[in-house]
Write a protein that holds these residues in place. Structure first.
Motif, PDB file in Angstrom:
ATOM      1  N   GLY A 123       0.976  -1.177   0.148  1.00 42.23           N
ATOM      2  CA  GLY A 123       0.098   0.050   0.046  1.00 42.23           C
ATOM      3  C   GLY A 123       0.828   1.201  -0.155  1.00 42.23           C
ATOM      4  O   GLY A 123       0.462   2.407  -0.671  1.00 42.23           O
ATOM      5  N   LEU A 124       1.751   1.365   0.649  1.00 44.11           N
ATOM      6  CA  LEU A 124       2.727   2.437   0.725  1.00 44.11           C
ATOM      7  C   LEU A 124       3.658   2.601  -0.630  1.00 44.11           C
ATOM      8  O   LEU A 124       3.821   3.693  -1.034  1.00 44.11           O
ATOM      9  N   ALA A 125       3.989   1.394  -1.214  1.00 44.83           N
ATOM     10  CA  ALA A 125       4.795   1.429  -2.269  1.00 44.83           C
ATOM     11  C   ALA A 125       3.972   1.976  -3.458  1.00 44.83           C
ATOM     12  O   ALA A 125       4.296   2.763  -4.079  1.00 44.83           O
ATOM     13  N   ARG A 126       2.548   1.751  -3.432  1.00 53.35           N
ATOM     14  CA  ARG A 126       1.609   1.934  -4.431  1.00 53.35           C
ATOM     15  C   ARG A 126       1.649   3.588  -4.194  1.00 53.35           C
ATOM     16  O   ARG A 126       1.121   4.256  -5.433  1.00 53.35           O
ATOM     17  N   LEU A 127       1.646   4.265  -3.257  1.00 50.64           N
ATOM     18  CA  LEU A 127       1.461   5.546  -3.020  1.00 50.64           C
ATOM     19  C   LEU A 127       2.892   6.438  -3.412  1.00 50.64           C
ATOM     20  O   LEU A 127       3.052   7.586  -3.053  1.00 50.64           O
ATOM     21  N   GLY A 128       4.016   5.678  -3.656  1.00 53.03           N
ATOM     22  CA  GLY A 128       5.156   6.134  -4.090  1.00 53.03           C
ATOM     23  C   GLY A 128       6.339   6.022  -3.150  1.00 53.03           C
ATOM     24  O   GLY A 128       7.353   6.685  -3.439  1.00 53.03           O
ATOM     25  N   ALA A 129       6.369   5.361  -2.143  1.00 50.39           N
ATOM     26  CA  ALA A 129       7.110   5.186  -1.102  1.00 50.39           C
ATOM     27  C   ALA A 129       8.369   4.267  -1.257  1.00 50.39           C
ATOM     28  O   ALA A 129       8.293   3.390  -2.120  1.00 50.39           O
ATOM     29  N   GLU A 130       9.527   4.620  -1.079  1.00 50.14           N
ATOM     30  CA  GLU A 130      10.787   3.515  -1.047  1.00 50.14           C
ATOM     31  C   GLU A 130      10.335   2.582   0.218  1.00 50.14           C
ATOM     32  O   GLU A 130      10.528   3.341   1.141  1.00 50.14           O
ATOM     33  N   VAL A 131      10.323   1.518   0.074  1.00 46.49           N
ATOM     34  CA  VAL A 131       9.873   0.552   1.150  1.00 46.49           C
ATOM     35  C   VAL A 131      10.982  -0.179   1.575  1.00 46.49           C
ATOM     36  O   VAL A 131      11.540  -1.209   0.619  1.00 46.49           O
TER      37      VAL A 131
END
Length: 321
Positions: free
Chosen positions: A66-74
């Motif tokens: 979900g966070l990667a989908r929002l553009g975060a480097e995870v």
């Protein structure tokens, strides 16, 4: 759209009656109420670096994706790097542009947490999600001799955050707890579960109760550094952990359980929404919730201080911030 006062009333009834609010029914209704906050912008996490523990399955995997989908480097913080590598490939199959990294850590092993913090290849973190969890079927001790659920859900996350403070800056720290904690009072007198007959579900819920009770202490301790601390519980979600640890519960409630994405929704929202939500609160379905639903579980300041003294002693933390 219903008036806000009525929407608040409906939301509260869902929460206090537990089953309707914790299952997939809860968000299905709440999303249509005026009390439901807006979704984060599609690129809300662009330029940020986040770490998620326990990210190889269930809520952790859903949170990382979900966070990667929002553009975060995870950074996926996992015990099993082979399994973690498979998960990375799975996520990148769905999100080809996702920037994902693996880091190994057994959060229940304090020595491994220290090694992880020393070796983490990230100059800063904008979000740290403490999601790793377990419910051992019998009393189990960590490498340092602590009851495992307390080590994994309380000691490890507190130590990890303390060690990463120089890299957290104005970060958000999110701890994933469980609605099961509502049925347990704090046992600061027996954090190692040495008294009475051991119950896996009770031990799990006690450790999750401890997370919630320490929230004001941790928010005050870390808030001076600009860190905001949040706790969220996912409701009842259909995850591998539930299948393995609570097979009867899963069999009975299965058709009504949320999927992992639904269980992780508020964690992702807390990490991404703007402005930064006020720290020191317990969240469920994007709204603050009470720490207690039953009079018998209420905690006094002396009990909370006793637990914090125990945590500080196990981790050798200084008294002050």
């Amino acid at each position: 759209m219903l008036p806000r006062a009525i929407a608040v009333g409906i939301d509260t009834v869902l929460d206090r009656t537990v089953a309707p609010g914790y299952t997939r029914i809860g968000p299905a209704i709440r999303r249509h109420l005026s009390t439901w906050p807006a979704d984060p912008e599609p690129d809300a996490m662009k330029g940020t670096v986040v770490a998620v523990t326990g990210a190889t399955s269930g809520l952790g995997l859903a949170t990382a994706e979900g966070l990667a989908r929002l553009g975060a480097e995870v950074v996926l913080v996992v015990r099993d790097t082979d399994k973690g590598a498979r998960v990375v490939r799975e996520i990148q199959g769905r999100l080809p542009l996702a920037e994902l990294h693996l880091a190994r850590c057994d959060v229940g092993d304090l020595d491994d947490v220290r090694r992880f913090a020393d070796e983490l290849d990230a100059e800063h973190l904008d979000v740290l999600v403490h999601n790793a969890g377990a419910m051992p079927p019998e009393r189990t001790e960590s490498a340092q001799g602590h009851e495992l659920t307390m080590a994994l859900h309380v000691l490890g996350p507190v130590l990890m955050t303390e060690l990463l403070r120089p890299r957290l800056g104005d970060a958000r720290v999110v701890m994933v707890t469980s609605g099961g904690m509502y049925g347990q009072r704090l046992r600061a007198d027996d954090p190692g579960y040495l008294q009475g007959d051991y119950s896996p579900t009770t031990a799990y819920a006690r450790s999750k109760r401890a997370q919630v009770e320490l929230l004001p202490v941790l928010d005050q301790r870390w808030g001076g550094s600009g860190i905001s601390v949040h706790v969220t519980h996912p409701g009842w979600a259909d995850t591998p952990g539930v299948v393995d640890s609570l097979p009867t519960f899963h069999r009975v409630t299965g058709p009504l359980l949320r999927d992992a994405e639904g269980g992780a929704d508020t964690t992702v929202w807390l990490a991404a929404t703007q402005p930064v939500p006020t720290g020191g609160m317990l969240w469920h379905d994007r709204r603050p919730r009470p720490f207690h639903l039953l009079r018998r579980t209420r905690t006094g300041e002396d009990e909370r201080a006793q637990l914090w003294d125990w945590v500080r002693a196990q981790l050798d933390l200084p008294q002050g911030p």
